[in-house]
Motif scaffolding. Structure first.
Motif, mmCIF file in Angstrom:
data_model
loop_
_atom_site.group_PDB
_atom_site.id
_atom_site.type_symbol
_atom_site.label_atom_id
_atom_site.label_comp_id
_atom_site.label_asym_id
_atom_site.label_seq_id
_atom_site.Cartn_x
_atom_site.Cartn_y
_atom_site.Cartn_z
ATOM 1 N N THR A 217 -27.097 -5.560 -1.903
ATOM 2 C CA THR A 217 -26.500 -4.569 -0.994
ATOM 3 C C THR A 217 -25.717 -3.538 -1.804
ATOM 4 O O THR A 217 -25.771 -2.336 -1.534
ATOM 5 C CB THR A 217 -25.558 -5.293 0.007
ATOM 6 O OG1 THR A 217 -26.363 -6.164 0.802
ATOM 7 C CG2 THR A 217 -24.806 -4.326 0.888
ATOM 8 N N ASP B 155 -36.253 -0.846 -3.365
ATOM 9 C CA ASP B 155 -35.522 -2.108 -3.236
ATOM 10 C C ASP B 155 -36.557 -3.213 -3.486
ATOM 11 O O ASP B 155 -37.396 -3.498 -2.632
ATOM 12 C CB ASP B 155 -34.944 -2.172 -1.816
ATOM 13 C CG ASP B 155 -34.322 -3.520 -1.493
ATOM 14 O OD1 ASP B 155 -34.456 -4.458 -2.300
ATOM 15 O OD2 ASP B 155 -33.700 -3.638 -0.420
ATOM 16 N N LYS C 9 -32.667 -14.487 -4.470
ATOM 17 C CA LYS C 9 -34.020 -14.688 -3.946
ATOM 18 C C LYS C 9 -34.949 -15.279 -5.011
ATOM 19 O O LYS C 9 -36.109 -15.545 -4.752
ATOM 20 C CB LYS C 9 -34.628 -13.362 -3.459
ATOM 21 C CG LYS C 9 -33.695 -12.466 -2.701
ATOM 22 C CD LYS C 9 -33.312 -13.010 -1.348
ATOM 23 C CE LYS C 9 -32.426 -11.989 -0.633
ATOM 24 N NZ LYS C 9 -31.974 -12.422 0.661
HETATM 25 N N1 PLP Z 1 -32.806 -5.986 0.238
HETATM 26 C C1 PLP Z 1 -33.690 -6.894 0.660
HETATM 27 C C2 PLP Z 1 -35.141 -6.526 0.729
HETATM 28 C C3 PLP Z 1 -33.277 -8.162 1.056
HETATM 29 O O1 PLP Z 1 -34.164 -9.058 1.482
HETATM 30 C C4 PLP Z 1 -31.895 -8.465 0.992
HETATM 31 C C5 PLP Z 1 -31.407 -9.781 1.469
HETATM 32 O O2 PLP Z 1 -32.016 -10.426 2.285
HETATM 33 C C6 PLP Z 1 -31.004 -7.485 0.527
HETATM 34 C C7 PLP Z 1 -31.499 -6.260 0.158
HETATM 35 C C8 PLP Z 1 -29.529 -7.736 0.457
HETATM 36 O O3 PLP Z 1 -29.218 -8.775 -0.408
HETATM 37 P P1 PLP Z 1 -27.716 -9.312 -0.493
HETATM 38 O O4 PLP Z 1 -27.378 -9.863 0.841
HETATM 39 O O5 PLP Z 1 -27.772 -10.331 -1.569
HETATM 40 O O6 PLP Z 1 -26.860 -8.167 -0.826
#
Ligand code: PLP
Length: 405
Positions: free
Chosen positions: A90, A201, A227
């Motif tokens: 994020t 992303d 992930k």
């Molecule tokens: N972008 C994608 C494609 C995601 O799947 C996620 C989390 O599910 C995020 C961003 C955000 O990750 P985080 O919650 O670790 O900041």
């Protein structure tokens, strides 16, 4: 389902302590790999120095960061100084989007910056774009095909003279579709009047597909630990040499001044180890899970009435299956699955008052009700055929029970 219903279901759950448990929510988070834990461990205790310090403790921590940065740069096919470490993905997405817009505003004051993104991005991109809209930035949200893909020609058609950024995700976290990043990049590179920065992303990609930034043709790329069997709360951003990203977290100048704050050394070491493992396992795991996932899709569609696969079968990440269970509220199904020991998820955000339908499923042309009847299953390292058979049989029982109520 409202909060009272949620509590009702939780309170009526049988004891889950001894129940068989099947985790099918790997796109949400993964367990830290034991080898990652082992690599991180010394940096919590005996190797605890601040990497900014001159003494040997600091140098030791700095060396660990340097080594991690090099490993990650090798994985993405870029140079050492094109990688910065951040907190969760994020934050990387915020740095990318806000940083490009801020730089544009500082340098071309007369224009309103314009961003192009897609309707199926993660909230961390969409909410950031919405927030910037409130601050006078213009944003185009591109639709996707009913199969879940951005059309590269739509990106080309949306580019204007004031377009400063295109942000299109590499892999959808909900429906697993792999976006045509290379084609989009080619279209962006052809622009004569304005050359927007291209961000992707790629949080859901490294376990299964090529993430070489040269091949993808991107300027900025977001990645994350949680992930890929690494720790939560650590990620990074590839920033191509020459691309300007203005900092919005200021302080001691760490990470090229773009993300100030003492680096999280153990987590950075863990992230690098997780990437190293992902790289060595990628082809084998992609092939194994692709077969298992296809079997799962075939079984669900054959054995459970009124089901549909959301998103394309082609160009889909090998661990993702997302189904519409027509007529069955996803939250009831998720709770019943949880009672059977199976963890899956819906794209709906379960807030205190309401369950909102997934904007990703709706972007495929499904209505709000259908979006609230859709469930995502994501497979991973621990997934076996036995788990899939158990899940299909549990789904069949639950669906027939709920359908007859
Ligand atoms: N972008 C994608 C494609 C995601 O799947 C996620 C989390 O599910 C995020 C961003 C955000 O990750 P985080 O919650 O670790 O900041």
């Amino acid at each position: 389902m409202n909060l009272r219903d949620c509590i009702y279901y939780v309170e009526r759950r049988p004891s889950v302590i001894t129940m068989k448990k099947i985790y099918l929510d790997y796109a949400s988070s993964t367990a830290v790999d034991p080898a990652v834990m082992k690599a991180m461990e010394p940096y919590f205790s005996e190797k605890f120095g601040n990497p900014g310090a001159m003494h040997s403790f600091g140098q030791e921590a700095q060396a660990a960061i340097d080594e991690s940065r090099q490993k990650i740069a090798d994985f993405f096919g870029c140079s050492f100084d094109e990688i910065i470490f951040t907190g969760p993905a994020t934050e990387s997405n915020n740095i990318a989007i806000r940083g490009v817009v801020k730089h544009a505003r500082q340098n071309v004051r007369s224009r309103t910056p314009h961003i192009i993104t897609s309707a199926i991005e993660h909230k961390s991109v969409l909410a950031t774009c919405h927030d910037l809209e409130g601050d006078g930035v213009e944003v185009t949200y591109l639709p996707v095909t009913k199969d879940g893909f951005v059309r590269p020609e739509d990106v080309g058609a949306a580019i204007k003279e004031n377009t400063v950024l295109v942000s299109i995700m590499h892999v959808s976290n909900e429906i697993g579709t792999i976006q045509p990043i290379e084609e989009i990049s080619k279209i962006i590179r052809k622009q004569k009047s304005s050359m927007p920065v291209f961000h992707t992303d790629a949080v859901q990609a490294p376990n299964y597909i090529d993430c070489n930034v040269e091949n993808l043709g991107v300027d900025l790329l977001t990645f994350s630990g949680q992930k890929i069997y690494g720790p939560k709360g650590v990620g990074g951003l590839y920033i191509k040499k020459g691309v300007e990203v203005a900092p919005f977290i200021t302080g001691g100048g760490q990470e090229r001044g773009i993300r100030a704050g003492t680096e999280n050394v153990p987590y950075i070491v863990g992230l690098a180890k997780a990437i190293e493992i992902a790289s060595s396992m990628r082809n084998k795991e992609a092939a194994r899970l692709g077969k298992l996932r296809d079997y799962f899709i075939d079984e669900v569609l054959a054995k459970i009435p009124n089901t549909e696969l959301n998103g394309s079968c082609e160009n889909r990440i090998p661990n993702n299956a997302n189904f519409l269970f027509r007529g069955i509220p996803a939250n009831n199904l998720l709770i019943a699955l949880d009672q059977a020991g199976i963890a899956a998820s819906s794209g709906s955000a379960c807030s205190i008052k309401t369950v909102s339908p997934s904007w990703v499923i709706m972007a495929l042309g499904k209505n709000g009700e259908e979006a609230k009847q859709s469930i995502r299953f994501t497979l991973g390292k621990g997934s076996t055929k036995k788990d899939i058979d158990y899940t299909v049989s549990a789904l069949a029982k639950i669906v027939s029970r709920v359908s007859t109520i």
